[in-house]
Design an enzyme around this catalytic site. Structure first.
Site, PDB file in Angstrom:
ATOM      1  N   ARG A 230      43.614  41.023  41.440  1.00  0.00           N
ATOM      2  CA  ARG A 230      42.968  39.834  40.958  1.00  0.00           C
ATOM      3  C   ARG A 230      43.603  38.990  40.159  1.00  0.00           C
ATOM      4  NH1 ARG A 230      39.875  39.739  44.773  1.00  0.00           N
ATOM      5  NH2 ARG A 230      37.849  40.119  44.607  1.00  0.00           N
ATOM      6  N   GLU A 259      42.014  29.627  41.558  1.00  0.00           N
ATOM      7  CA  GLU A 259      42.240  29.624  43.217  1.00  0.00           C
ATOM      8  C   GLU A 259      41.535  28.405  43.618  1.00  0.00           C
ATOM      9  OE1 GLU A 259      41.860  33.347  45.098  1.00  0.00           O
ATOM     10  OE2 GLU A 259      43.033  34.431  43.590  1.00  0.00           O
ATOM     11  N   HIS A 278      45.756  34.493  48.896  1.00  0.00           N
ATOM     12  CA  HIS A 278      44.854  35.369  48.787  1.00  0.00           C
ATOM     13  C   HIS A 278      44.536  35.909  50.097  1.00  0.00           C
ATOM     14  CE1 HIS A 278      41.196  36.777  46.384  1.00  0.00           C
ATOM     15  NE2 HIS A 278      41.330  37.863  47.205  1.00  0.00           N
TER      16      HIS A 278
HETATM   17  N1  LIG Z   1      43.810  40.754  47.645  1.00  0.00           N
HETATM   18  C1  LIG Z   1      42.732  40.872  48.189  1.00  0.00           C
HETATM   19  O1  LIG Z   1      42.678  40.223  49.195  1.00  0.00           O
HETATM   20  C2  LIG Z   1      41.945  41.968  47.900  1.00  0.00           C
HETATM   21  C3  LIG Z   1      41.399  42.640  48.807  1.00  0.00           C
HETATM   22  C4  LIG Z   1      40.641  43.795  48.710  1.00  0.00           C
HETATM   23  C5  LIG Z   1      40.515  44.207  47.294  1.00  0.00           C
HETATM   24  N2  LIG Z   1      41.220  43.395  46.330  1.00  0.00           N
HETATM   25  C6  LIG Z   1      41.029  43.763  44.844  1.00  0.00           C
HETATM   26  O2  LIG Z   1      41.986  44.901  44.683  1.00  0.00           O
HETATM   27  C7  LIG Z   1      41.427  45.638  43.485  1.00  0.00           C
HETATM   28  C8  LIG Z   1      41.461  47.264  43.788  1.00  0.00           C
HETATM   29  O3  LIG Z   1      40.539  47.494  44.878  1.00  0.00           O
HETATM   30  P1  LIG Z   1      39.961  49.054  45.036  1.00  0.00           P
HETATM   31  O4  LIG Z   1      39.415  48.895  46.380  1.00  0.00           O
HETATM   32  O5  LIG Z   1      41.434  49.838  45.277  1.00  0.00           O
HETATM   33  O6  LIG Z   1      39.240  49.512  43.901  1.00  0.00           O
HETATM   34  P2  LIG Z   1      38.837  50.824  43.308  1.00  0.00           P
HETATM   35  O7  LIG Z   1      37.706  50.687  42.445  1.00  0.00           O
HETATM   36  O8  LIG Z   1      38.867  51.916  44.345  1.00  0.00           O
HETATM   37  O9  LIG Z   1      40.103  51.190  42.432  1.00  0.00           O
HETATM   38  C9  LIG Z   1      40.384  50.547  41.011  1.00  0.00           C
HETATM   39  C10 LIG Z   1      40.997  51.520  40.276  1.00  0.00           C
HETATM   40  O10 LIG Z   1      41.400  50.908  38.976  1.00  0.00           O
HETATM   41  C11 LIG Z   1      41.274  51.833  37.796  1.00  0.00           C
HETATM   42  N3  LIG Z   1      40.928  51.171  36.679  1.00  0.00           N
HETATM   43  C12 LIG Z   1      40.052  50.478  36.407  1.00  0.00           C
HETATM   44  N4  LIG Z   1      40.336  49.804  34.925  1.00  0.00           N
HETATM   45  C13 LIG Z   1      41.325  50.136  34.688  1.00  0.00           C
HETATM   46  C14 LIG Z   1      42.368  49.735  33.808  1.00  0.00           C
HETATM   47  N5  LIG Z   1      42.039  49.335  32.636  1.00  0.00           N
HETATM   48  N6  LIG Z   1      43.666  50.177  33.905  1.00  0.00           N
HETATM   49  C15 LIG Z   1      44.294  51.008  34.761  1.00  0.00           C
HETATM   50  N7  LIG Z   1      43.145  51.390  35.822  1.00  0.00           N
HETATM   51  C16 LIG Z   1      42.113  50.821  35.821  1.00  0.00           C
HETATM   52  C17 LIG Z   1      40.091  52.511  38.222  1.00  0.00           C
HETATM   53  O11 LIG Z   1      39.581  53.821  37.789  1.00  0.00           O
HETATM   54  C18 LIG Z   1      40.101  52.734  39.965  1.00  0.00           C
HETATM   55  O12 LIG Z   1      40.597  53.951  40.263  1.00  0.00           O
HETATM   56  C19 LIG Z   1      40.211  45.059  43.153  1.00  0.00           C
HETATM   57  O13 LIG Z   1      40.567  44.083  42.017  1.00  0.00           O
HETATM   58  C20 LIG Z   1      39.879  44.443  44.275  1.00  0.00           C
HETATM   59  O14 LIG Z   1      38.917  43.273  44.200  1.00  0.00           O
HETATM   60  C21 LIG Z   1      42.046  42.273  46.530  1.00  0.00           C
HETATM   61  O1  LIG Z   2      37.353  37.497  51.481  1.00  0.00           O
HETATM   62  C1  LIG Z   2      38.411  37.489  51.344  1.00  0.00           C
HETATM   63  O2  LIG Z   2      39.413  37.291  52.064  1.00  0.00           O
HETATM   64  C2  LIG Z   2      38.988  37.925  49.920  1.00  0.00           C
HETATM   65  C3  LIG Z   2      38.812  39.830  49.910  1.00  0.00           C
HETATM   66  C4  LIG Z   2      39.069  40.321  48.607  1.00  0.00           C
HETATM   67  O3  LIG Z   2      39.487  39.713  47.516  1.00  0.00           O
HETATM   68  C5  LIG Z   2      38.061  41.208  48.295  1.00  0.00           C
HETATM   69  O4  LIG Z   2      37.465  41.384  46.913  1.00  0.00           O
HETATM   70  O5  LIG Z   2      37.377  41.859  49.133  1.00  0.00           O
END
Ligand SMILES: NC(=O)c1ccc[n+]([C@@H]2O[C@H](COP(=O)([O-])OP(=O)(O)OC[C@H]3O[C@@H](n4cnc5c(N)ncnc54)[C@H](O)[C@@H]3O)[C@@H](O)[C@H]2O)c1
Ligand SMILES: O=C(O)CC[C@@H](O)C(=O)O
Length: 526
Positions: A230, A259, A278
């Site tokens: 994020r 963004e 993204h």
């Molecule tokens: N770039 C993209 O398009 C995209 C796509 C999917 C997910 N994401 C983002 O990726 C991130 C991770 O997603 P996920 O599905 O693995 O989530 P998840 O909830 O499975 O894992 C997140 C982890 O972060 C840990 N956490 C929480 N607070 C913390 C802190 N202060 N310090 C260290 N660790 C901490 C939690 O314990 C958990 O294990 C999220 O922010 C999600 O929105 C981005």
């Molecule tokens: O829709 C997207 O492409 C963003 C996905 C990602 O940031 C999410 O939170 O799942």
């Protein structure tokens, strides 16, 4: 027939599912005003990250029953406003896990071998092999911040490439980290020892600017950082300064503080920086997964069935829900509170249903307590549907007990958590139909409503101590909304519970623990 509005690009597989039960209108690129204007016609709204569903849009959605986010993060939806209006918000917690993990890995390799710049160089007619001498990831140390779904997949793949793995995640057990071949360390160790750092955490008040100038100063000069989680977790100004001055070797970013990324100085940096718009979830497979996952839930809710990944409303029958909702709110608040008192790594939660609550269905109450307990770690990823599974995966033992004996309140709930900060317990009850009261902290009787910012102390009951804490908070410009002391015997051990109008600034907790007579102090954000 019901009407569904799709306001972001969604895979056809999702549209086909929606079309079985509804008329589907696809209108991409609407402004907030346009969306608010047409939303009264629709029973459901399906979005990705492009649409911002504000309180105004939700208020205008007089027919709206469900908002489906084809992806994980629901930070573009005002979930509280939707909950208040009884609108279900659903997401797809796992549909794009692999896509996001692979994007992070691709960024790491592309950064190491300068692939984007080398590609641009060849396409511009050059044959320059000297400018792109890269680095190998084999035998290098990868620091993974957040060992959840995406972080775990990154760990597995990076291990196979021969990397040494460090992980920082205060909510994950050492056993889980061991299973993934990661050494669980504190954040400072990860910053100091990693050649590559990859972030996979939610954006929360604690993680905002987690990577700031001070954190970057601890990184190795050859370190490269990747953020596909994020925007806002990295302080972009501090990152730009460090890259410009060559204090770290590179950065690859998929997400940004704002963004779309505007006029950022990061764009002026050359091969040491890779920027993608993204794209973490942008694979055909992930888009099919999230579209099907969310469209099926919209279809089910429109047919009167429960949703499996509701972010805000449990998948229970409406009559049970209505009756238990205030107690579930109580359980969630107490779970969140005891989880923070006991520290991130909770290994056991005892849930005791007392008085008239003891005769009720326990499962929704236990689930709500677990949702509260895990909410600091997982934010919007934890819901009433997945809370039990998430707790199990984290090795949290759950023990349910009942005691129908008479008490001061008709029904009350007692939670005990064993965590990294020790054993703590809280009890709470409802005043009237729905007003929550905390009635006991670590077996000291109190009677306080929960509030957003709270301070708890364990201290010796002696003259002057309350005044000292009040003056100390005052000197940090923290306003006290209410204060209460609970004790069992005069001049014995006691607890102090303060509701604060402001969050506690850094460093004040250390000052509080130095006050003579204070044994321990905890802050909690609810
Ligand atoms: N770039 C993209 O398009 C995209 C796509 C999917 C997910 N994401 C983002 O990726 C991130 C991770 O997603 P996920 O599905 O693995 O989530 P998840 O909830 O499975 O894992 C997140 C982890 O972060 C840990 N956490 C929480 N607070 C913390 C802190 N202060 N310090 C260290 N660790 C901490 C939690 O314990 C958990 O294990 C999220 O922010 C999600 O929105 C981005
Ligand atoms: O829709 C997207 O492409 C963003 C996905 C990602 O940031 C999410 O939170 O799942």
């Amino acid at each position: 027939m019901a009407k569904v509005l799709v306001s972001d690009p969604i895979d056809q597989a999702g549209i086909d599912i929606l079309s079985q039960v509804a008329t589907v209108d696809i209108k991409i690129g609407l402004s907030s005003e346009e969306l608010a204007q047409i939303i009264p016609e629709y029973d459901a709204l399906m979005i990705r990250s492009g649409s911002r569903v504000t309180q105004e849009i939700i208020e205008a959605g007089t027919q709206l029953k469900i908002i489906g986010r084809a992806g994980v993060g629901v930070d573009n939806v005002d979930v509280n406003a939707a909950t208040r209006k009884g609108i279900v918000v659903v997401n797809s917690p796992e549909g794009n896990t692999i896509a996001a993990a692979e994007h992070a890995l691709a960024m790491m390799l592309a950064l190491s071998r300068y692939i984007p710049d080398a590609n641009a160089s060849v396409k511009s007619g050059k044959w320059d092999r000297k400018s792109f001498i890269g680095a190998e990831v084999y035998k290098k140390t990868l620091g993974i911040v957040g060992l959840g779904k995406i972080g775990s997949h990154v760990a597995t793949a990076a291990k196979a490439m021969g990397m040494k793995l460090l992980a920082y995640d205060p909510f994950i057990s050492t056993e889980r980290a061991d299973q993934l071949g990661c050494r669980l360390v504190e954040m400072d160790v990860l910053l100091q020892e990693s050649d590559y750092i990859t972030l996979h955490i939610p954006k929360t008040p604690e993680t905002t600017h987690l990577i700031d100038a001070a954190a970057i100063a601890k990184m190795k000069p050859n370190a490269r950082i990747i953020n596909c989680s994020r925007g806002g977790i990295i302080d972009e100004t501090a990152l730009y300064n460090a890259l410009k001055e060559g204090r770290i070797a590179g950065a690859a970013l998929d997400v940004y503080e704002t963004e779309p990324l505007g006029d950022s100085p990061l764009k002026s940096l050359e091969k040491q920086v890779i920027l993608t718009p993204h794209l973490g979830a942008s694979t055909t497979e992930a888009q099919v997964n999230v579209a099907i996952d969310v469209a099926e839930q919209i279809r089910d809710v429109l047919l009167g069935l429960p949703a499996r990944s509701a972010v805000n409303i449990p998948g229970l029958g409406p009559d049970i829900l209505e009756e238990l909702r205030p107690y579930m709110q109580l359980a969630e608040t107490l779970g969140n509170l005891v989880g923070q008192l006991a520290g991130g790594r909770v290994e056991q939660l005892v849930v005791k249903l007392q008085g008239e609550l003891a005769t009720n269905k326990s499962q929704p109450i236990v689930v709500a307590a677990l949702k509260g307990l895990l909410s600091q770690a997982l934010r919007e990823r934890v819901n009433y549907v997945n809370a039990s599974i998430e707790a199990k995966e984290r090795g949290i033992r759950v023990i349910e007990t009942r005691d129908a004996g008479e008490r001061d309140y008709a029904g009350s709930l007692h939670l005990e958590a064993k965590g990294s900060l020790g054993d703590h317990s809280v009890t709470g009850a409802l005043l009237g139909d729905s007003e929550i009261r905390i009635t006991d902290i670590d077996e000291f009787p109190v009677n306080v409503p929960p509030s957003q910012h709270m301070l708890f102390t364990l201290h010796r009951d002696m003259p002057g101590i309350i005044g000292k804490i009040g003056s100390l908070l005052g000197s940090f410009n923290v306003n006290i909304a209410s204060m209460q002391v609970g004790r069992k015997i005069v001049r014995g051990d006691a607890v102090m519970v303060l509701s604060l109008d402001d969050p506690l600034p850094d460093g004040i907790l250390d000052e509080i623990t130095k006050v003579s007579g204070i044994r321990d102090a905890y802050t909690v954000t609810l």
